[in-house]
Design a protein around this motif. Structure first.
Motif, PDB file in Angstrom:
ATOM      1  N   ASN A 128       0.812  -1.220   0.000  1.00  0.00           N
ATOM      2  CA  ASN A 128       0.000   0.000   0.000  1.00  0.00           C
ATOM      3  C   ASN A 128       0.841   1.263   0.000  1.00  0.00           C
ATOM      4  N   VAL A 129       1.919   1.277   0.770  1.00  0.00           N
ATOM      5  CA  VAL A 129       2.730   2.490   0.797  1.00  0.00           C
ATOM      6  C   VAL A 129       3.438   2.702  -0.531  1.00  0.00           C
ATOM      7  N   VAL A 130       3.791   1.614  -1.214  1.00  0.00           N
ATOM      8  CA  VAL A 130       4.385   1.751  -2.545  1.00  0.00           C
ATOM      9  C   VAL A 130       3.356   2.304  -3.528  1.00  0.00           C
ATOM     10  N   VAL A 131       2.123   1.799  -3.444  1.00  0.00           N
ATOM     11  CA  VAL A 131       1.065   2.286  -4.337  1.00  0.00           C
ATOM     12  C   VAL A 131       0.778   3.764  -4.087  1.00  0.00           C
ATOM     13  N   VAL A 132       0.661   4.137  -2.806  1.00  0.00           N
ATOM     14  CA  VAL A 132       0.393   5.537  -2.471  1.00  0.00           C
ATOM     15  C   VAL A 132       1.549   6.424  -2.913  1.00  0.00           C
ATOM     16  N   GLY A 133       2.786   5.956  -2.720  1.00  0.00           N
ATOM     17  CA  GLY A 133       3.940   6.722  -3.177  1.00  0.00           C
ATOM     18  C   GLY A 133       3.942   6.926  -4.683  1.00  0.00           C
ATOM     19  N   LEU A 134       3.591   5.881  -5.437  1.00  0.00           N
ATOM     20  CA  LEU A 134       3.537   6.003  -6.898  1.00  0.00           C
ATOM     21  C   LEU A 134       2.425   6.955  -7.330  1.00  0.00           C
ATOM     22  N   ILE A 135       1.291   6.926  -6.626  1.00  0.00           N
ATOM     23  CA  ILE A 135       0.201   7.858  -6.942  1.00  0.00           C
ATOM     24  C   ILE A 135       0.659   9.303  -6.745  1.00  0.00           C
ATOM     25  N   MET A 136       1.337   9.565  -5.628  1.00  0.00           N
ATOM     26  CA  MET A 136       1.804  10.917  -5.348  1.00  0.00           C
ATOM     27  C   MET A 136       2.821  11.373  -6.390  1.00  0.00           C
ATOM     28  N   ASN A 188       4.933  14.136   4.741  1.00  0.00           N
ATOM     29  CA  ASN A 188       3.537  13.742   4.860  1.00  0.00           C
ATOM     30  C   ASN A 188       3.341  12.261   4.581  1.00  0.00           C
ATOM     31  N   LEU A 189       4.264  11.684   3.814  1.00  0.00           N
ATOM     32  CA  LEU A 189       4.232  10.249   3.553  1.00  0.00           C
ATOM     33  C   LEU A 189       5.028   9.490   4.606  1.00  0.00           C
ATOM     34  N   TYR A 190       6.203   9.999   4.935  1.00  0.00           N
ATOM     35  CA  TYR A 190       7.135   9.265   5.796  1.00  0.00           C
ATOM     36  C   TYR A 190       6.657   9.205   7.252  1.00  0.00           C
ATOM     37  N   LEU A 191       6.341  10.346   7.853  1.00  0.00           N
ATOM     38  CA  LEU A 191       6.054  10.379   9.291  1.00  0.00           C
ATOM     39  C   LEU A 191       4.802   9.590   9.677  1.00  0.00           C
ATOM     40  N   PRO A 192       3.634   9.795   9.027  1.00  0.00           N
ATOM     41  CA  PRO A 192       2.464   8.992   9.422  1.00  0.00           C
ATOM     42  C   PRO A 192       2.655   7.504   9.173  1.00  0.00           C
ATOM     43  N   PHE A 193       3.309   7.156   8.039  1.00  0.00           N
ATOM     44  CA  PHE A 193       3.484   5.732   7.730  1.00  0.00           C
ATOM     45  C   PHE A 193       4.398   5.058   8.735  1.00  0.00           C
ATOM     46  N   LEU A 234      -4.897   7.736   4.156  1.00  0.00           N
ATOM     47  CA  LEU A 234      -5.154   9.128   4.545  1.00  0.00           C
ATOM     48  C   LEU A 234      -4.056  10.066   4.051  1.00  0.00           C
ATOM     49  N   ILE A 235      -2.862   9.547   3.855  1.00  0.00           N
ATOM     50  CA  ILE A 235      -1.735  10.370   3.408  1.00  0.00           C
ATOM     51  C   ILE A 235      -2.047  11.070   2.092  1.00  0.00           C
ATOM     52  N   LEU A 236      -2.856  10.439   1.241  1.00  0.00           N
ATOM     53  CA  LEU A 236      -3.169  11.017  -0.066  1.00  0.00           C
ATOM     54  C   LEU A 236      -3.889  12.356   0.048  1.00  0.00           C
ATOM     55  N   SER A 237      -4.438  12.664   1.219  1.00  0.00           N
ATOM     56  CA  SER A 237      -5.150  13.941   1.389  1.00  0.00           C
ATOM     57  C   SER A 237      -4.239  15.138   1.205  1.00  0.00           C
ATOM     58  N   VAL A 238      -2.943  14.948   1.289  1.00  0.00           N
ATOM     59  CA  VAL A 238      -2.016  16.062   1.086  1.00  0.00           C
ATOM     60  C   VAL A 238      -2.128  16.616  -0.327  1.00  0.00           C
ATOM     61  N   LEU A 239      -2.595  15.808  -1.258  1.00  0.00           N
ATOM     62  CA  LEU A 239      -2.746  16.259  -2.645  1.00  0.00           C
ATOM     63  C   LEU A 239      -3.948  17.179  -2.817  1.00  0.00           C
ATOM     64  N   ASN A 240      -4.772  17.326  -1.788  1.00  0.00           N
ATOM     65  CA  ASN A 240      -5.962  18.177  -1.883  1.00  0.00           C
ATOM     66  C   ASN A 240      -5.643  19.651  -1.945  1.00  0.00           C
ATOM     67  N   SER A 241      -4.369  20.010  -1.932  1.00  0.00           N
ATOM     68  CA  SER A 241      -4.006  21.418  -2.082  1.00  0.00           C
ATOM     69  C   SER A 241      -4.154  21.877  -3.525  1.00  0.00           C
ATOM     70  N   TYR A 242      -4.379  20.928  -4.444  1.00  0.00           N
ATOM     71  CA  TYR A 242      -4.563  21.281  -5.838  1.00  0.00           C
ATOM     72  C   TYR A 242      -6.035  21.600  -6.128  1.00  0.00           C
ATOM     73  N   ARG A 243      -6.391  21.653  -7.412  1.00  0.00           N
ATOM     74  CA  ARG A 243      -7.741  22.056  -7.806  1.00  0.00           C
ATOM     75  C   ARG A 243      -8.765  20.976  -7.467  1.00  0.00           C
ATOM     76  N   TRP A 244     -10.051  21.362  -7.590  1.00  0.00           N
ATOM     77  CA  TRP A 244     -11.123  20.466  -7.170  1.00  0.00           C
ATOM     78  C   TRP A 244     -11.126  19.181  -7.981  1.00  0.00           C
TER      79      TRP A 244
END
Length: 519
Positions: free
Chosen positions: A90-98, A122-127, A144-154
């Motif tokens: 999962n962390v590899v998948v989330v990292g690749l998404i980011m 944001n990826l390292y510390l919570p994981f 939940l880490i993926l929420s950091v990407l919410n700084s972009y557009r809707w």
């Protein structure tokens, strides 16, 4: 005679032509070209310095991540625990998404659209924190880490939510999907709320997401059942409830500050009594009084705390004008170290209960100051501003003292570890003082000095050795002097090359390293 500036051309070839009647004078064109040339020359060294500091941080973070894989061996055929394999997939998948989102944004909008390097935390510390200290919650925290990407557009926010829901579908059974989906909703709302309150100044996107994940774990995800955790969870829920009620009453009924203060003073203890669940259904306040009175040791610790605070607070406030801002701020670090370390060795549970209650109390103080609620709002504002740094002045919140409290408390509450106290109370304090006074050689890409880093390493290691000698069983179980030295070196070098808030990074990373070195 014509003055010639070496390597600088005053040609107008690159200057866009102005409309007729508004031609730019040749000397102005020459000045613009000279400024452009200087900025172009100076940008390369800055980029290299940033790359150097980011490279050092990447090596340290990847090194500790690889060490965790080596110790846990998620893909080993000899291990029977399949949960680690799911966690690391999962962390590899989330990292690749980011990484994919970053590449897409770079392709569309160029270099300026890239997030700050600190987003990697944001990826390292919570994981790493959930992996080592609350393994069952690691998968949901990774999502939940993926929420950091919410700084972009809707549109990106919508894609992020869809990806999070898909990850929940593949990782959880039908009975757990509703619960995990609720955690995503809670985390997203908390993140948006923190960004709104901090205006992305007091709390930037990284801070907001880190704290939203932490709060989501406290109030919903974590299943810890210790007394101090139940107290912390209950008081934070009570604080959030009364603040929400006050906010709605203010918006609907235009409630005056005096009435807000009254509702807060009455509602906070009422909701705390509702949300704190103790054995036998006891009243939290009465339980606390009985808990202190049943032990003379706790009474002595409490008396010592009150005595030290009564003597130190007025002294620092009186001498504040004769001290530099940095020195006066670091004095609080030393005082907290002296308050907690000896007491923790005597009665660790009492200290953890005290910290669990102190965190929401300080959040309440910031709420009263932020809303300027009478009669204490103005007085709190006046005193706290005297110790505020540039970041505190940049936004509506004064967060330095809250960061300090979170930093020292988290390792103690999660792992019975004094690393936050050692790193912030001793290492960071002396590193800052010595670095500012005697530092000459700076780490590339930061304003921190190598002399300060050496001070951090040496003083932290010395304190670790002293504590190891006096009480190895309580504080540093299974730690050797060589491992402690390695921990201090890695933490010092990372602190010297990072720009993330020290009160967040140092305690969390030192706690993670301590756990890794004892696996």
């Amino acid at each position: 005679m014509v003055a010639i500036a070496p390597h600088v051309s005053c040609t107008t070839a690159r200057i866009p032509q102005k409309t007729k009647g508004s031609q730019m004078p040749p000397e102005e064109i020459c000045k613009i070209n000279m400024r452009s040339h200087k900025s172009g020359v100076s940008e390369d060294p800055k980029n290299f310095e940033r790359f150097y500091s980011n490279f050092v941080q990447t090596v340290i973070l990847l090194g500790t991540f690889y060490y965790s894989i080596e110790r846990l061996q998620p893909w080993s055929t000899f291990t029977t625990d399949t949960s680690y394999k799911q966690i690391f997939v999962n962390v590899v998948v989330v990292g690749l998404i980011m990484i994919s989102v970053v590449i897409i944004k770079y392709w569309q909008h160029g270099y300026r659209s890239l997030p700050k390097f600190d987003t990697v935390y944001n990826l390292y510390l919570p994981f790493m924190t959930s992996l080592l200290f609350d393994t069952p919650s690691t998968v949901i925290n990774t999502i939940l880490i993926l929420s950091v990407l919410n700084s972009y557009r809707w549109r990106t926010q919508l894609v992020v939510i869809v990806l999070q829901v898909c990850l929940i579908f593949f990782n959880f059974d039908a009975g757990d999907r509703i619960k995990t989906t609720i955690s995503i909703i809670i985390n997203s709302l908390l993140s948006l709320l923190l960004k709104y309150i901090g205006q992305l100044k007091s709390l930037d996107n990284i801070d907001s997401n880190l704290f939203s994940i932490l709060l989501t774990n406290i109030i919903y995800v974590s299943e810890a059942d210790s007394v101090h955790f139940r107290i912390l969870k209950g008081i934070i829920l009570a604080l959030m409830t009364i603040i929400s009620i006050n906010f709605m009453l203010k918006q609907i009924m235009h409630l005056k500050p005096v009435m807000q203060s009254l509702f807060f003073a009455m509602g906070f203890p009422l909701f705390a009594n509702i949300f704190i669940h103790l054995e036998g259904g006891k009243n939290p306040l009465l339980w606390l009084v009985e808990y202190i009175l049943e032990s003379t040791t706790r009474q002595r610790i409490l008396f010592a705390w009150i005595s030290i605070l009564v003597l130190s607070i007025p002294s620092i406030l009186i001498e504040k004008d004769s001290l530099s801002l940095n020195t006066s701020r670091k004095l609080w670090h030393f005082i907290i170290f002296l308050l907690i370390v000896p007491s923790f060795q005597i009665d660790s549970n009492f200290v953890k209960i005290a910290l669990s209650g102190t965190i929401p109390v300080f959040l309440s103080i910031e709420y009263v100051r932020f809303q300027n609620l009478p009669p204490l709002g103005s007085a709190i504002e006046l005193q706290l501003r005297r110790f505020a740094d540039s970041r505190d002045h940049s936004g509506p919140l004064i967060i330095s003292y809250l960061y300090l409290l979170f930093g020292i408390s988290t390792p103690l509450l999660m792992n019975n570890s004094p690393m936050g106290l050692i790193g912030l109370g001793i290492g960071d304090s002396l590193a800052s003082i010595i670095g500012k006074r005697y530092g000459r050689i700076r780490w590339r890409g930061t304003q921190k000095t190598i002399e300060g880093t050496l001070a951090f390493i040496l003083t932290s290691f010395m304190v670790c050795l002293i504590l190891l000698h006096f009480d190895k069983a309580v504080i540093f179980n299974h730690m050797t002097p060589l491992r402690l030295l390695l921990l201090c070196i890695l933490s010092g070098v990372l602190e010297g090359n990072s720009v993330l808030n020290d009160n967040i990074l140092i305690p969390a990373f030192m706690m993670i390293c301590e756990k890794l070195l004892t696996l």
